[in-house]
Design a protein around this motif. Structure first.
Motif, PDB file in Angstrom:
ATOM      1  N   VAL A  95       0.814  -1.211   0.000  1.00 26.64           N
ATOM      2  CA  VAL A  95       0.000   0.000   0.000  1.00 26.64           C
ATOM      3  C   VAL A  95       0.853   1.269   0.000  1.00 26.64           C
ATOM      4  O   VAL A  95       0.829   2.034  -0.960  1.00 26.64           O
ATOM      5  CB  VAL A  95      -0.964   0.020   1.213  1.00 26.64           C
ATOM      6  CG1 VAL A  95      -1.770   1.317   1.240  1.00 26.64           C
ATOM      7  CG2 VAL A  95      -1.891  -1.183   1.202  1.00 26.64           C
ATOM      8  N   VAL A  96       1.584   1.500   1.061  1.00 25.22           N
ATOM      9  CA  VAL A  96       2.240   2.795   1.267  1.00 25.22           C
ATOM     10  C   VAL A  96       3.214   3.134   0.142  1.00 25.22           C
ATOM     11  O   VAL A  96       3.135   4.224  -0.442  1.00 25.22           O
ATOM     12  CB  VAL A  96       2.935   2.854   2.640  1.00 25.22           C
ATOM     13  CG1 VAL A  96       3.671   4.174   2.817  1.00 25.22           C
ATOM     14  CG2 VAL A  96       1.912   2.657   3.759  1.00 25.22           C
ATOM     15  N   ASP A  97       4.130   2.242  -0.174  1.00 18.14           N
ATOM     16  CA  ASP A  97       5.126   2.542  -1.207  1.00 18.14           C
ATOM     17  C   ASP A  97       4.498   2.731  -2.582  1.00 18.14           C
ATOM     18  O   ASP A  97       5.057   3.416  -3.434  1.00 18.14           O
ATOM     19  CB  ASP A  97       6.184   1.436  -1.275  1.00 18.14           C
ATOM     20  CG  ASP A  97       7.085   1.404  -0.054  1.00 18.14           C
ATOM     21  OD1 ASP A  97       7.065   2.369   0.747  1.00 18.14           O
ATOM     22  OD2 ASP A  97       7.801   0.397   0.121  1.00 18.14           O
ATOM     23  N   ILE A  98       3.346   2.147  -2.800  1.00 20.68           N
ATOM     24  CA  ILE A  98       2.659   2.272  -4.092  1.00 20.68           C
ATOM     25  C   ILE A  98       1.810   3.544  -4.151  1.00 20.68           C
ATOM     26  O   ILE A  98       1.862   4.298  -5.121  1.00 20.68           O
ATOM     27  CB  ILE A  98       1.774   1.031  -4.348  1.00 20.68           C
ATOM     28  CG1 ILE A  98       2.671  -0.204  -4.475  1.00 20.68           C
ATOM     29  CG2 ILE A  98       0.906   1.215  -5.595  1.00 20.68           C
ATOM     30  CD1 ILE A  98       1.933  -1.519  -4.432  1.00 20.68           C
ATOM     31  N   PHE A  99       1.045   3.803  -3.100  1.00 23.15           N
ATOM     32  CA  PHE A  99       0.088   4.911  -3.129  1.00 23.15           C
ATOM     33  C   PHE A  99       0.663   6.248  -2.659  1.00 23.15           C
ATOM     34  O   PHE A  99       0.103   7.295  -2.967  1.00 23.15           O
ATOM     35  CB  PHE A  99      -1.149   4.551  -2.293  1.00 23.15           C
ATOM     36  CG  PHE A  99      -2.083   3.618  -3.000  1.00 23.15           C
ATOM     37  CD1 PHE A  99      -3.207   4.092  -3.657  1.00 23.15           C
ATOM     38  CD2 PHE A  99      -1.828   2.253  -3.038  1.00 23.15           C
ATOM     39  CE1 PHE A  99      -4.062   3.235  -4.330  1.00 23.15           C
ATOM     40  CE2 PHE A  99      -2.672   1.381  -3.706  1.00 23.15           C
ATOM     41  CZ  PHE A  99      -3.791   1.867  -4.356  1.00 23.15           C
ATOM     42  N   ASP A 100       1.774   6.237  -1.930  1.00 25.64           N
ATOM     43  CA  ASP A 100       2.312   7.495  -1.415  1.00 25.64           C
ATOM     44  C   ASP A 100       2.778   8.399  -2.557  1.00 25.64           C
ATOM     45  O   ASP A 100       3.539   7.985  -3.428  1.00 25.64           O
ATOM     46  CB  ASP A 100       3.477   7.219  -0.453  1.00 25.64           C
ATOM     47  CG  ASP A 100       3.918   8.479   0.288  1.00 25.64           C
ATOM     48  OD1 ASP A 100       3.046   9.307   0.631  1.00 25.64           O
ATOM     49  OD2 ASP A 100       5.130   8.638   0.523  1.00 25.64           O
ATOM     50  N   GLY A 141       6.032  12.544 -16.134  1.00 24.68           N
ATOM     51  CA  GLY A 141       6.826  11.952 -15.071  1.00 24.68           C
ATOM     52  C   GLY A 141       6.135  11.797 -13.732  1.00 24.68           C
ATOM     53  O   GLY A 141       6.790  11.502 -12.730  1.00 24.68           O
ATOM     54  N   HIS A 142       4.820  11.965 -13.694  1.00 22.95           N
ATOM     55  CA  HIS A 142       4.079  11.814 -12.440  1.00 22.95           C
ATOM     56  C   HIS A 142       3.730  10.344 -12.194  1.00 22.95           C
ATOM     57  O   HIS A 142       3.533   9.574 -13.136  1.00 22.95           O
ATOM     58  CB  HIS A 142       2.793  12.638 -12.468  1.00 22.95           C
ATOM     59  CG  HIS A 142       3.048  14.110 -12.419  1.00 22.95           C
ATOM     60  ND1 HIS A 142       3.067  14.826 -11.257  1.00 22.95           N
ATOM     61  CD2 HIS A 142       3.312  15.000 -13.419  1.00 22.95           C
ATOM     62  CE1 HIS A 142       3.317  16.084 -11.523  1.00 22.95           C
ATOM     63  NE2 HIS A 142       3.472  16.222 -12.831  1.00 22.95           N
ATOM     64  N   HIS A 143       3.644   9.990 -10.913  1.00 20.63           N
ATOM     65  CA  HIS A 143       3.270   8.626 -10.520  1.00 20.63           C
ATOM     66  C   HIS A 143       1.746   8.531 -10.482  1.00 20.63           C
ATOM     67  O   HIS A 143       1.101   9.147  -9.629  1.00 20.63           O
ATOM     68  CB  HIS A 143       3.868   8.292  -9.155  1.00 20.63           C
ATOM     69  CG  HIS A 143       3.518   6.933  -8.642  1.00 20.63           C
ATOM     70  ND1 HIS A 143       3.521   5.802  -9.433  1.00 20.63           N
ATOM     71  CD2 HIS A 143       3.161   6.516  -7.412  1.00 20.63           C
ATOM     72  CE1 HIS A 143       3.176   4.759  -8.707  1.00 20.63           C
ATOM     73  NE2 HIS A 143       2.951   5.165  -7.471  1.00 20.63           N
ATOM     74  N   VAL A 144       1.187   7.781 -11.410  1.00 22.53           N
ATOM     75  CA  VAL A 144      -0.261   7.637 -11.539  1.00 22.53           C
ATOM     76  C   VAL A 144      -0.617   6.164 -11.368  1.00 22.53           C
ATOM     77  O   VAL A 144       0.061   5.286 -11.892  1.00 22.53           O
ATOM     78  CB  VAL A 144      -0.750   8.139 -12.920  1.00 22.53           C
ATOM     79  CG1 VAL A 144      -2.239   7.876 -13.101  1.00 22.53           C
ATOM     80  CG2 VAL A 144      -0.437   9.623 -13.076  1.00 22.53           C
ATOM     81  N   ILE A 145      -1.680   5.916 -10.610  1.00 22.76           N
ATOM     82  CA  ILE A 145      -2.198   4.562 -10.437  1.00 22.76           C
ATOM     83  C   ILE A 145      -3.585   4.512 -11.062  1.00 22.76           C
ATOM     84  O   ILE A 145      -4.440   5.346 -10.749  1.00 22.76           O
ATOM     85  CB  ILE A 145      -2.300   4.187  -8.945  1.00 22.76           C
ATOM     86  CG1 ILE A 145      -0.931   4.238  -8.284  1.00 22.76           C
ATOM     87  CG2 ILE A 145      -2.925   2.813  -8.777  1.00 22.76           C
ATOM     88  CD1 ILE A 145      -0.983   4.105  -6.771  1.00 22.76           C
ATOM     89  N   LEU A 146      -3.787   3.547 -11.938  1.00 24.45           N
ATOM     90  CA  LEU A 146      -5.105   3.348 -12.545  1.00 24.45           C
ATOM     91  C   LEU A 146      -5.736   2.120 -11.909  1.00 24.45           C
ATOM     92  O   LEU A 146      -5.152   1.040 -11.909  1.00 24.45           O
ATOM     93  CB  LEU A 146      -4.969   3.160 -14.054  1.00 24.45           C
ATOM     94  CG  LEU A 146      -4.345   4.344 -14.789  1.00 24.45           C
ATOM     95  CD1 LEU A 146      -4.127   4.005 -16.253  1.00 24.45           C
ATOM     96  CD2 LEU A 146      -5.226   5.583 -14.648  1.00 24.45           C
ATOM     97  N   VAL A 147      -6.919   2.307 -11.348  1.00 24.82           N
ATOM     98  CA  VAL A 147      -7.626   1.223 -10.669  1.00 24.82           C
ATOM     99  C   VAL A 147      -8.954   0.973 -11.378  1.00 24.82           C
ATOM    100  O   VAL A 147      -9.419   1.803 -12.154  1.00 24.82           O
ATOM    101  CB  VAL A 147      -7.868   1.564  -9.171  1.00 24.82           C
ATOM    102  CG1 VAL A 147      -6.539   1.664  -8.421  1.00 24.82           C
ATOM    103  CG2 VAL A 147      -8.669   2.848  -9.008  1.00 24.82           C
TER     104      VAL A 147
END
Length: 149
Positions: free
Chosen positions: A69-74, A96-102
């Motif tokens: 969770v933390v290392d992925i979503f932070d 270059g932004h960290h984006v998570i697609l769910v």
């Protein structure tokens, strides 16, 4: 032997937007999330075991939650991959932004369901996930309980 619950708390910063929502949260914004993870089990009784007396080493629990969770979503921005936000997500990723697609609307309710599945899958068989509390603001949070699911 007695069942004991232990809890470890985590903090992380995450941005999101709720596509189709009728309030301010339709806009990209972020939260300082607080996640409380409670597991239940029996303390280890084997005096030869270096973890004698523990349900689970807090460090072992920390490793699981950080990795899942933390290392992925932070400091990431979360979008539902099934919405037009996918265009914004691609633009941010290209910059270059960290984006998570769910595959869900990234509400606290749905995030806590996702986190419960990820954490449960990594726990030792003798330990069960009891509950999660995902606090979005000082006064707003979602809770997941194994007994309800």
């Amino acid at each position: 032997m007695s069942k004991i619950r232990i809890t470890k708390q985590f903090n992380f910063e995450t941005g999101h937007a709720l596509y189709g929502y009728d309030g301010k949260c339709k806009n990209v914004h972020g939260h300082s999330y607080k996640l409380s993870v409670t597991v239940i089990g029996e303390p280890i009784t084997n005096t030869e075991n270096v973890k004698f007396g523990m349900v689970i080493d807090f460090g072992d629990l920390k490793k699981i939650v950080k990795e899942e969770v933390v290392d992925i979503f932070d400091h990431a921005t979360v979008f539902n991959k099934n919405t037009p936000h996918i265009e914004l997500a691609k633009e941010l990723q290209d910059r270059g932004h960290h984006v998570i697609l769910v595959d869900y609307q990234p509400t606290s309710e749905n995030m806590v369901i996702d986190f419960a599945a990820k954490i449960s899958a990594r726990l030792p068989h003798s330990i069960q996930l009891h509950s999660l509390k995902l606090q979005e603001t000082e006064t707003s949070f979602a809770e997941w309980y194994a007994s309800d699911n």
